[in-house]
Design an enzyme around this catalytic site. Sequence first.
Site, PDB file in Angstrom:
ATOM      1  N   ASP A  67       0.849  -1.187   0.000  1.00 58.86           N
ATOM      2  CA  ASP A  67       0.000   0.000   0.000  1.00 58.86           C
ATOM      3  C   ASP A  67       0.883   1.234   0.000  1.00 58.86           C
ATOM      4  OD1 ASP A  67      -2.958   0.821   0.431  1.00 58.86           O
ATOM      5  OD2 ASP A  67      -1.868   2.056   1.869  1.00 58.86           O
ATOM      6  N   ASN A  75      -2.615  12.729  -2.977  1.00 64.27           N
ATOM      7  CA  ASN A  75      -3.588  13.159  -3.986  1.00 64.27           C
ATOM      8  C   ASN A  75      -4.126  14.549  -3.676  1.00 64.27           C
ATOM      9  OD1 ASN A  75      -3.641  11.131  -5.891  1.00 64.27           O
ATOM     10  ND2 ASN A  75      -5.255   9.989  -4.893  1.00 64.27           N
ATOM     11  N   HIS A  80      -4.976  14.468  -8.386  1.00 63.43           N
ATOM     12  CA  HIS A  80      -5.190  13.062  -8.743  1.00 63.43           C
ATOM     13  C   HIS A  80      -4.341  12.608  -9.933  1.00 63.43           C
ATOM     14  CE1 HIS A  80      -8.285  12.168  -5.818  1.00 63.43           C
ATOM     15  NE2 HIS A  80      -8.751  13.396  -6.040  1.00 63.43           N
ATOM     16  N   ASP A  84      -2.025   9.401  -9.946  1.00 63.16           N
ATOM     17  CA  ASP A  84      -2.022   8.346 -10.962  1.00 63.16           C
ATOM     18  C   ASP A  84      -0.601   8.079 -11.463  1.00 63.16           C
ATOM     19  OD1 ASP A  84      -4.764   8.105 -10.757  1.00 63.16           O
ATOM     20  OD2 ASP A  84      -5.203   9.108 -12.669  1.00 63.16           O
ATOM     21  N   GLU A 110      -4.805   2.237  -4.133  1.00 62.19           N
ATOM     22  CA  GLU A 110      -3.337   2.342  -4.126  1.00 62.19           C
ATOM     23  C   GLU A 110      -2.684   1.072  -3.608  1.00 62.19           C
ATOM     24  OE1 GLU A 110      -4.724   4.018  -0.174  1.00 62.19           O
ATOM     25  OE2 GLU A 110      -5.429   4.091  -2.219  1.00 62.19           O
TER      26      GLU A 110
END
Length: 196
Positions: A67, A75, A80, A84, A110
């Site tokens: 994770d 983010n 965002h 990504d 994630e």
Amino acid sequence: INRTLAMIADLTGVALLGAMQISKIRKEAENDALTGLPNRRTLFRHVAAELSRCHSYGTHLSLAMIDVDHFKHFNDTNGHQAGDEALKLVAKLIRSVTRRTDLVARYGGEELAVVLPYSDIEGAVTVAERLRQVIADHTFSFPGKVTVSMGIAFAPSDASAPIELIRKADRELYRAKEKGKNRVCHTSSGKEEVKS
């Protein structure tokens, strides 16, 4: 004859186009659109096959759940799109450190997973620590440091079913998060490799 050959050529072209479209649909169904990694469905199928091999041949299997630490904050701070990009880069870094026989998959959000066939406890913890270090040491093109937490479970000792192995690795992942993140926890001894 020419007309027959033209019809055969047309039919062959249609068949090839159909086969290419089926291949594309299959790839899209089995892979995550963002990272290009195999998706959760593919992960479950792969873990089931590897567990079966593990039980049949007496081999080892390790599963690491990974994770990205503080991803929501990342983010919120960077946007965002940067999130990504960070996730794609983390996936690429993990892929660069693992063996060709290992499966790196996106579990969701994630969270990623690495299936390590023929890896015993010692080997899996060594790989996980190397993955953690490579990501922690990487200089990303956006502000802030990216780190990961990991949880590892082992077969046959921890599980005989895919969902059981994944749950145990996920439980260890949450233990790593609770202990301060940027670390590896595993089921074998309740100990963890810790680096900050």
